[in-house]
Design a protein around this motif. Structure first.
Motif, PDB file in Angstrom:
ATOM      1  N   LEU A 196      -3.898   1.644  12.020  1.00  0.00           N
ATOM      2  CA  LEU A 196      -4.998   0.892  11.427  1.00  0.00           C
ATOM      3  C   LEU A 196      -5.782   0.125  12.482  1.00  0.00           C
ATOM      4  N   ASN A 239      -5.887  10.039   7.015  1.00  0.00           N
ATOM      5  CA  ASN A 239      -4.796  10.893   7.461  1.00  0.00           C
ATOM      6  C   ASN A 239      -5.276  12.337   7.450  1.00  0.00           C
ATOM      7  N   ASN A 294     -10.707  -1.028   9.374  1.00  0.00           N
ATOM      8  CA  ASN A 294     -10.111  -0.347   8.231  1.00  0.00           C
ATOM      9  C   ASN A 294      -9.762  -1.301   7.084  1.00  0.00           C
ATOM     10  N   GLU A 304       0.411   5.597   9.773  1.00  0.00           N
ATOM     11  CA  GLU A 304      -0.865   5.092   9.276  1.00  0.00           C
ATOM     12  C   GLU A 304      -0.974   3.592   9.482  1.00  0.00           C
ATOM     13  N   LEU A 305       0.138   2.889   9.304  1.00  0.00           N
ATOM     14  CA  LEU A 305       0.149   1.433   9.486  1.00  0.00           C
ATOM     15  C   LEU A 305      -0.208   1.053  10.913  1.00  0.00           C
ATOM     16  N   THR A 332       0.792  -1.232   0.000  1.00  0.00           N
ATOM     17  CA  THR A 332       0.000   0.000   0.000  1.00  0.00           C
ATOM     18  C   THR A 332       0.825   1.282   0.000  1.00  0.00           C
ATOM     19  N   GLU A 358      -9.756  10.416   3.896  1.00  0.00           N
ATOM     20  CA  GLU A 358      -9.704   8.958   3.772  1.00  0.00           C
ATOM     21  C   GLU A 358      -9.393   8.564   2.337  1.00  0.00           C
ATOM     22  N   ARG A 361       7.895   2.571   1.450  1.00  0.00           N
ATOM     23  CA  ARG A 361       6.947   3.506   0.830  1.00  0.00           C
ATOM     24  C   ARG A 361       7.515   4.037  -0.484  1.00  0.00           C
ATOM     25  N   ILE A 403       1.682   2.955   2.559  1.00  0.00           N
ATOM     26  CA  ILE A 403       1.223   3.874   3.608  1.00  0.00           C
ATOM     27  C   ILE A 403       2.372   4.238   4.546  1.00  0.00           C
ATOM     28  N   ILE A 442      -7.778  -1.652   1.842  1.00  0.00           N
ATOM     29  CA  ILE A 442      -7.799  -1.038   3.165  1.00  0.00           C
ATOM     30  C   ILE A 442      -8.303   0.396   3.023  1.00  0.00           C
ATOM     31  N   ARG A 443      -8.869   0.922   4.094  1.00  0.00           N
ATOM     32  CA  ARG A 443      -9.252   2.330   4.175  1.00  0.00           C
ATOM     33  C   ARG A 443      -8.278   3.011   5.124  1.00  0.00           C
ATOM     34  N   CYS A 444      -7.635   4.039   4.641  1.00  0.00           N
ATOM     35  CA  CYS A 444      -6.606   4.711   5.430  1.00  0.00           C
ATOM     36  C   CYS A 444      -6.960   6.182   5.573  1.00  0.00           C
TER      37      CYS A 444
END
Length: 292
Positions: A151, A167, A155, A147-148, A141, A171, A241, A143, A163-165
């Motif tokens: 979760l 920040n 999520n 954020e990881l 992802t 979203e 990332r 992320i 996944i829904r993240c």
């Protein structure tokens, strides 16, 4: 320091600043206010020339261009707030001379190095199963580490493969490749129920004490598997990332899709990966072309 607490409330409550932004802005402003105090200048009486003198003093003390530039942004923000609350009539930090910042290209892993790294956790072991799920999810992802570890169970949607993240209140939905889905399902079915301290724990990833994984804890996990894999490059959570973004770009993904998945507000932040890929191609050319 009479204005610092009010500025902190402004950043926290109105700007919804991230913990890292809050910390750096407050540190920059505190150091500036200390300097003003030594010079006998009130922050409400400071002129543009005073702010320029302060930034020059930072350079003279050996501060990097990036640090000076960030401090300038912090002071502009601080004085904008001072204007809003009616303490000053104009912003003395406006129009500061820009300090040239050399933008370094992010370090990435090769596809083979990523494979080697992700092969290190032993999924037959409880800790290894959890670590495998975390690392696969991070590379799947792109992320951020904050954020990881932030979760929650609600999520993720493994049946749909995403996944829904969230920040800073925004979203985004990020798809998962099948290996990541399998690693997460294995962790959720076999390991997490035994790890959690309380049945109502919401955190997706927990430590061996059954509580939400911390940044420091995950950092140690990354370093452990880097050493185990024998990879000489310095691997951080952000390395995965960066690798996620560069590898997507190499394989034909468009910049706007990558921007959306990374959660970049500005496309310019994503465009850096075109330079990474171009530099990689140039390195391959220079290494392998018979006349290079």
């Amino acid at each position: 320091m009479e204005y610092l607490s009010g500025y902190e409330r402004f950043l926290t409550e109105e700007k919804k600043a991230s913990p890292n932004t809050l910390s750096s802005y407050l540190r920059d402003v505190r150091q500036y206010l200390d300097w003003l105090g030594e010079e006998g200048i009130s922050p409400t009486q400071a002129l543009h020339a005073d702010v320029e003198a302060y930034t020059r003093s930072m350079t003279a003390r050996g501060k990097s261009a990036a640090t000076v530039t960030r401090s300038q942004a912090s002071l502009k923000s601080f004085y904008s707030w001072m204007m809003e609350i009616g303490q000053i009539g104009e912003n003395p930090a406006r129009g500061l001379s820009q300090t040239k910042v050399e933008r370094k290209l992010p370090h990435i892993l090769t596809s083979r190095e990523v494979e080697l790294f992700l092969e290190q956790p032993d999924p037959s072991d409880a800790k290894g199963c959890r670590d495998k799920a975390m690392l696969e999810l991070l590379y799947a992802t792109g992320i951020r580490v904050s954020e990881l570890i932030g979760l929650n169970l609600d999520n993720i949607n493994l049946s749909a493969g995403f996944i829904r993240c969230a920040n800073r209140g925004k979203e985004r939905i990020i798809p998962l490749y099948q290996a990541a889905v399998r690693a997460l399902q294995n962790y959720l079915d076999r390991v997490r129920p035994q790890m959690v301290e309380h049945p109502d724990e919401k955190a997706l990833f927990v430590n061996m004490s059954g509580e939400r994984m911390s940044r420091q804890g995950f950092w140690k996990i990354i370093k452990h598997y880097q050493e185990k894999a024998g990879i000489q490059k310095d691997i951080t959570p952000h390395t995965l990332r960066h690798s996620f973004a560069a590898h997507l770009l190499e394989n034909g993904a468009d910049l706007h899709s990558i921007q959306e998945m990374l959660g970049h507000a500005d496309i310019s932040s994503t465009q850096i990966y075109t330079q990474v890929v171009s530099q990689k191609l140039k390195d391959v050319y220079n290494k392998d072309h018979p006349r290079a």
